[in-house]
Design a protein around this motif. Sequence first.
Motif, short mmCIF file in Angstrom:
data_model
loop_
_atom_site.label_atom_id
_atom_site.label_comp_id
_atom_site.label_asym_id
_atom_site.label_seq_id
_atom_site.Cartn_x
_atom_site.Cartn_y
_atom_site.Cartn_z
N GLU A 1 23.46 5.56 -12.64
CA GLU A 1 23.94 6.07 -11.36
C GLU A 1 25.07 5.17 -10.87
N ASP B 1 29.44 14.77 -12.70
CA ASP B 1 28.28 14.85 -11.82
C ASP B 1 27.32 15.95 -12.30
N PHE B 2 27.84 17.16 -12.49
CA PHE B 2 26.99 18.26 -12.95
C PHE B 2 27.81 19.31 -13.68
N ARG C 1 18.20 17.82 -16.51
CA ARG C 1 19.19 16.87 -17.03
C ARG C 1 19.18 16.89 -18.55
N THR D 1 23.16 13.98 -17.56
CA THR D 1 24.02 14.96 -16.92
C THR D 1 23.18 16.06 -16.29
N LYS D 2 23.43 16.33 -15.01
CA LYS D 2 22.70 17.39 -14.31
C LYS D 2 23.21 18.76 -14.77
N ALA E 1 17.32 23.54 -12.40
CA ALA E 1 18.10 22.30 -12.54
C ALA E 1 17.33 21.34 -13.43
N GLU F 1 27.48 23.47 -13.96
CA GLU F 1 26.77 24.67 -13.51
C GLU F 1 26.92 25.76 -14.56
N GLN G 1 22.85 22.63 -13.72
CA GLN G 1 22.41 23.53 -12.67
C GLN G 1 22.52 24.96 -13.17
#
Length: 267
Positions: free
Chosen positions: A233, A239-240, A255, A260-261, A253, A242, A263
């Motif tokens: 972090e 960040d993400f 990782r 890595t997120k 959601a 989608e 979504q």
Amino acid sequence: MSNLPFSATTPIHIGSVGLIAKDGEKLSSFYRNLLGLEELSNDGSTRILGTRQRPLLTITEDKNAAIAPRERAGLFHTAFLFKDRVDLSRWVGHVAEKRIRISGASDHNVSEAFYLDDPEGNGIEVYTDRDENGWRWNDGLVDMVTKPLDIQNLMALAENADTWISAPDNLVIGHVHLKVGEISAAETFWTEKVGLKTVAYYGDKAVFLSSGGYHHHIAANIWGSAGAGERPEGETGLDFVELVSRNPLSASAFRDPWGTKIQISTN
């Protein structure tokens, strides 16, 4: 949907990408100038950019974030896709006029692409696809190469076209290319967790995956990140990602193995 590129019509495709930035306004200004994106919202710390039809990029500012080292797992590039080749030609004229530095240009058989970095080192691809009916497939794998792009042929399309003003409404993020620590783990994650299909390999250093017969929505490589672990972090960069899915996945959601997120939105 008929006016969208093929990549955005498949059962699973890219919706938008999020970035963590040390200087949110500088990064937002860069993407607005580069691609003609509009600022759809701005609460002082988070800026959402896109076209009149859709958000494409969320930039969240963290002035205390450390610049992620290049060997860190994360973003290799975000790939912005024009449906029409003439739009890419007009865009090339735009970046030439603005003296925006391009670092590379390639013909991949399935697409024509330009490459550059944003001010905080995030990779960018800007491209257009060739007609998918002309793509070559062999045993479920698509034939992609990297060879010099005929830029003069591309630029000739813009000679009688309107000058560049802003991003067309059907601009989308066609794919996202990731840096990972291990190829087989990435392939397993995207096939088993998300439901994408492997469509190409680049030796044992990169894998390409897609939905609905596209050449790739996700790529993952270890060219500079082999052995990388989970990203800490408090760093700049990805960040993400989608994804837009016609069918809800088991989670909205989660990782990937490198933090890595991912979504999930539905349409």
